[in-house]
Structure formats: structure tokens, C-alpha cells
Design a protein around this motif. Structure first.
Motif, PDB file in Angstrom:
ATOM      1  N   TYR A  59       1.064  -1.125  -0.093  1.00 38.91           N
ATOM      2  CA  TYR A  59      -0.051  -0.105  -0.088  1.00 38.91           C
ATOM      3  C   TYR A  59       0.943   1.177   0.003  1.00 38.91           C
ATOM      4  O   TYR A  59       1.978   1.305   0.326  1.00 38.91           O
ATOM      5  CB  TYR A  59      -0.828   0.075   1.232  1.00 38.91           C
ATOM      6  CG  TYR A  59      -0.099   0.102   2.393  1.00 38.91           C
ATOM      7  CD1 TYR A  59       0.100   1.460   3.142  1.00 38.91           C
ATOM      8  CD2 TYR A  59       0.226  -1.115   3.311  1.00 38.91           C
ATOM      9  CE1 TYR A  59       0.739   1.349   4.342  1.00 38.91           C
ATOM     10  CE2 TYR A  59       0.868  -0.992   4.392  1.00 38.91           C
ATOM     11  CZ  TYR A  59       1.108   0.242   5.092  1.00 38.91           C
ATOM     12  OH  TYR A  59       1.624   0.462   6.024  1.00 38.91           O
ATOM     13  N   THR A  60       0.364   2.279  -0.351  1.00 44.74           N
ATOM     14  CA  THR A  60       0.916   3.632  -0.485  1.00 44.74           C
ATOM     15  C   THR A  60       0.858   4.347   0.855  1.00 44.74           C
ATOM     16  O   THR A  60      -0.437   4.524   1.359  1.00 44.74           O
ATOM     17  CB  THR A  60       0.775   4.547  -1.567  1.00 44.74           C
ATOM     18  OG1 THR A  60       0.607   3.700  -2.824  1.00 44.74           O
ATOM     19  CG2 THR A  60       1.482   5.627  -1.702  1.00 44.74           C
ATOM     20  N   SER A  61       2.026   4.945   1.512  1.00 42.91           N
ATOM     21  CA  SER A  61       1.824   5.520   2.903  1.00 42.91           C
ATOM     22  C   SER A  61       1.495   7.029   2.375  1.00 42.91           C
ATOM     23  O   SER A  61       1.297   7.567   1.401  1.00 42.91           O
ATOM     24  CB  SER A  61       3.194   5.443   3.456  1.00 42.91           C
ATOM     25  OG  SER A  61       4.036   6.067   3.039  1.00 42.91           O
ATOM     26  N   SER A  62       1.261   7.716   3.494  1.00 38.14           N
ATOM     27  CA  SER A  62       0.888   9.128   3.402  1.00 38.14           C
ATOM     28  C   SER A  62       1.684   9.859   2.891  1.00 38.14           C
ATOM     29  O   SER A  62       1.735  10.945   2.270  1.00 38.14           O
ATOM     30  CB  SER A  62       0.432   9.690   4.863  1.00 38.14           C
ATOM     31  OG  SER A  62       1.530   9.565   5.922  1.00 38.14           O
ATOM     32  N   MET A  67       4.614   0.564   1.106  1.00 33.06           N
ATOM     33  CA  MET A  67       4.981  -0.066   2.190  1.00 33.06           C
ATOM     34  C   MET A  67       4.468  -1.595   1.865  1.00 33.06           C
ATOM     35  O   MET A  67       3.627  -1.825   1.141  1.00 33.06           O
ATOM     36  CB  MET A  67       4.176   0.549   3.293  1.00 33.06           C
ATOM     37  CG  MET A  67       4.361   1.898   3.595  1.00 33.06           C
ATOM     38  SD  MET A  67       5.943   2.216   4.176  1.00 33.06           S
ATOM     39  CE  MET A  67       5.983   1.492   5.683  1.00 33.06           C
ATOM     40  N   THR A 109      -2.841   0.136   9.820  1.00 34.91           N
ATOM     41  CA  THR A 109      -2.882   1.467   9.651  1.00 34.91           C
ATOM     42  C   THR A 109      -4.022   2.562  10.399  1.00 34.91           C
ATOM     43  O   THR A 109      -5.085   1.782  10.575  1.00 34.91           O
ATOM     44  CB  THR A 109      -2.456   2.199   8.556  1.00 34.91           C
ATOM     45  OG1 THR A 109      -3.763   2.115   7.786  1.00 34.91           O
ATOM     46  CG2 THR A 109      -1.112   1.388   7.916  1.00 34.91           C
ATOM     47  N   GLN A 113      -6.757   1.862   3.737  1.00 35.72           N
ATOM     48  CA  GLN A 113      -5.900   1.954   2.675  1.00 35.72           C
ATOM     49  C   GLN A 113      -6.231   0.916   1.407  1.00 35.72           C
ATOM     50  O   GLN A 113      -7.076  -0.092   1.593  1.00 35.72           O
ATOM     51  CB  GLN A 113      -4.731   1.152   3.311  1.00 35.72           C
ATOM     52  CG  GLN A 113      -4.098   1.651   4.484  1.00 35.72           C
ATOM     53  CD  GLN A 113      -3.052   2.889   3.952  1.00 35.72           C
ATOM     54  OE1 GLN A 113      -2.927   3.229   2.778  1.00 35.72           O
ATOM     55  NE2 GLN A 113      -2.835   3.595   4.883  1.00 35.72           N
TER      56      GLN A 113
END
Length: 394
Positions: A59-62, A67, A109, A113
Motif C-alpha cells: 500500500y502507499t503511505s501518506s 509499504m 494503519t 488503505q
């Protein structure tokens, strides 16, 4: 016995040794050529060495970085059916595998996500059958129907914070030599359980041993369980070792001089102590009879099963050598020759069919031979015997 006779016998032994080594080289080259030609053929038609990778989700973090998310729970079941294939002088350790994996990914998280779940299929020219990849369970389950991209089945799903996604993967395929399960990221593996069932009990683990094992009616049940492991090792299982006739025949040929040397020593000392006159020509024919064993054995393997080839070659050599000594030197030396050749040639050569027994067999044979000869000749007056017994040249 004259020194010239001992020298002649030594020359006969050396020449026979060279011939054996040449035969061993020919067998080795022939076996390697057959293995090279058939190995790719079997791999192409059956399947390569199979390595299954542990799945991950991304997944793509902020901050925009990618990640990796490991499964929160893994339950893997594998069935291996050993199905060896013989081509030429070699057995190829082929097998069939049924794989079923149930994994659970959890969004750890604090925000929703979009998870991209990827499952790597075994690499190489592998025929995969009955492939199923399911996300979710019950009425909301979604079956992925897209063809794998670059050897991977993948799909995306949106998860809320703390929400879990179960996935199931299953397939059937075939491989050779070994099966392995690896972790791309071994930093931490949680709640992992892999149960592997085999239809054979000769198991070998090159990487890590199972945490639990038990014998079944058909083979073994092996379990690897990691509750919360850091740097968890991969899992690998080799297929059973098969008796490959080519390498065995080559080893018998390379080590045959040791058998002949012990046999010559026994016959030489027995003949001298009993006052039996043997000419170097007699030793030449005995060496030729010994040489017939690996020669006949190696060239019968293409048309006759390995153990039957061994028996036929051994009996032929025994008849040649012992029958010749019976006619040339009498009944007592014949009896000694039968025991000595059976022990040094037949039993020693047969030890090559069992891994790790060759050195022990040779050591025990040498020690027993030394003890018997010492006991039989302890009271022999060697100065009288060596001076009195001298074969006459024709």
C-alpha cells in the motif's frame, strides 16, 4: 618367491588399475552426457525445481512511499506425491504437488488503505492446473480471473483501519528434485503454519527442520509453525535419493583396485604358506576375471535392471576367478578365493548402493583380513617358505 615374480605381479596389478580407471572415466562421461541430454528434457516435460514465495500486500503511505504488509495469519497445506522418472542410466526425482494456502491480511494503519495483494507462482516452465485465487469469504468473496502477470496473481481491495481480508490460493503442478517455500521478508513472520504431507518417508531438509513430524500410513506429516518469528528460515524438502546405476558403476570401477589388491595379498600369502606354486600368469588371469565384473556390470545396465545386472556380473566373475583357481591350484585355494572374492569384490562393491557404508566396509574388511592372515601364518617359517617356494618359469 623371486623378486622378479613380485615385480611382474605388481605390473599386472598396475595395468589392471589403469584399465579400471579408464573404464570408470568412460562410464562417468557417458552418464554425464545422458544426464545433460535428459535433464532438460525431463524438466521441460515434467517441471523444474519448485519454489513457492510467501505472499505480501503493498500500500502507499501518506508520504507516497510503498509499504509492504505481511500476512497476519497463514495456514498452508501441501501434498507431495513422489513420481520418479527413469531415462537412460539415471533416475530423475520428479513429483506432483497440491498447494492450498489461506492467508489473512489486516490493515494495521489508522486510515483506509488500498491494498494490492500479490501471490508469486512458482517460476520456470511450470504447468499450473486448477489455479484458484479468492479474496474475501462468504457472499462477498471475489474470485480473480485475470491471467497472472509476470508469474504473479494480484488484485486490489480497499480495507478500513483494523479490517482483515482473507485470501485463498490453490493450484496443482509438477516439479523435480526439491520443493521449497521462501519468505521474501523474514523480519517478522506471525501466526504461520505449514503442514506438508508426503507419500514417502525418506525425507531430507536442506534449510530448516520441521517443528513437528509424524509417520503416516503413506509417508510423513511435517509441520512448520512460527508463532512470532524473527528471521524465520525458509522451508525446503528434497525428494528421496534414487540409486543411479551410472554413478554406482563408475564408483565400483574406480575403487575396484582396492578389492584386487586385498585379494592378491590373501592369495599370495596363502599360496606361499601352503607351498602352492603360482606363476605371474596365474595372477594375470585372476586380474582379468576381476576386471570382467565392472565391465559386464556397466554395459548390462542399459538392458537389465541394476540389481540383476550386479548379480549376473558378480556370479560371472566368481566363476571365472574361483573356477580357474580350482583347476590351477587345488581345492584349498579355491575355498579361500571364494570367501576372499565374495568379501572384497561383491560385498565391497555392493556397499556403493548404500550412502556412507563404503569406507566402513573397506576398513572392516582390511582389519578382518589382517587378523585372519596373522592368525593363519603366525607359526609359518617365512625364511624357509620364501626360500623354498619359487615358481618355475616355463
Amino acid at each position: 618367491m623371486k623378486l622378479t615374480h613380485l615385480t611382474t605381479i605388481a605390473i599386472i596389478f598396475v595395468c589392471t588399475t589403469i584399465a579400471w580407471w579408464l573404464l570408470g572415466g568412460v562410464i562417468t562421461q557417458r552418464t554425464a552426457q545422458v544426464g545433460y541430454q535428459t535433464g532438460d528434457d525431463v524438466s521441460g516435460r515434467w517441471g523444474p525445481q519448485l519454489i513457492q514465495k510467501h505472499p505480501v500486500a503493498r500500500y502507499t503511505s501518506s508520504n507516497g512511499s510503498s509499504m509492504v504488509l505481511q500476512p497476519a495469519k497463514s495456514d498452508v497445506k501441501v501434498q507431495l506425491a513422489y513420481q520418479p522418472v527413469k531415462m537412460g542410466l539415471l533416475w530423475h526425482r520428479t513429483y506432483g504437488v497440491k498447494f492450498e494456502g489461506a492467508y489473512t491480511f489486516t490493515n494495521t494503519t489508522a486510515i483506509t488503505q488500498m491494498l494490492n495483494v500479490g501471490f508469486d507462482l512458482p517460476a520456470g516452465k511450470t504447468l499450473l492446473d486448477k489455479v484458484h485465487f479468492t479474496l474475501g469469504e462468504g457472499a462477498t468473496a471475489r474470485h480473480a480471473v485475470a491471467a497472472p502477470q509476470e508469474g504473479m496473481i494480484s488484485d486490489s481491495v480497499q480495507l478500513a483501519p483494523g479490517e482483515s481480508l482473507p485470501i485463498k490460493v490453490s493450484y496443482e503442478c509438477r516439479g523435480m528434485n526439491f520443493w521449497a517455500y521462501t519468505f521474501s521478508d523474514t523480519s517478522r513472520i506471525r501466526d504461520f503454519n505449514l503442514t506438508l504431507n508426503t507419500d514417502f518417508q525418506d525425507v531430507n531438509f536442506p534449510v530448516s527442520s520441521p517443528t513437528d513430524r509424524r509417520a503416516t500410513d503413506k509417508g510423513m506429516e511435517l509441520v512448520w509453525k512460527y508463532e512470532d518469528a524473527i528471521s524465520a528460515p525458509g522451508i525446503s524438502l528434497e525428494m528421496p535419493r534414487e540409486i543411479n546405476a551410472g554413478p554406482v558403476a563408475a564408483q565400483i570401477s574406480f575403487y575396484a583396485p582396492l578389492s584386487l589388491l586385498l585379494f592378491f595379498v590373501v592369495i599370495l600369502i596363502t599360496a606361499i604358506s601352503r607351498g602352492v606354486s603360482l606363476h605371474p600368469v596365474n595372477y594375470f588371469f585372476m586380474a582379468a576375471g576381476f576386471f570382467a565384473f565392472p565391465l559386464l556390470f556397466s554395459y548390462m545396465l542399459d538392458v537389465v535392471p541394476v540389481h540383476l545386472s550386479f548379480v549376473i556380473a558378480a556370479v560371472t566373475s566368481l566363476l571365472l576367478v574361483c573356477g580357474y583357481l580350482r583347476a590351477a591350484a587345488g581345492l584349498f585355494l579355491f575355498r579361500v578365493a571364494v570367501v576372499a572374492q565374495t568379501a572384497y569384490m561383491v560385498l565391497f562393491s555392493y556397499s556403493f548402493f548404500f550412502k556412507g557404508l563404503t569406507g566402513l566396509t573397506l576398513t572392516l574388511g582390511g582389519i578382518v583380513t589382517l587378523g585372519v592372515l596373522m592368525a593363519l601364518t603366525a607359526k609359518v617359517d617365512w625364511s624357509q617358505k620364501l626360500g623354498a617356494v619359487s615358481p618355475r618359469l616355463a
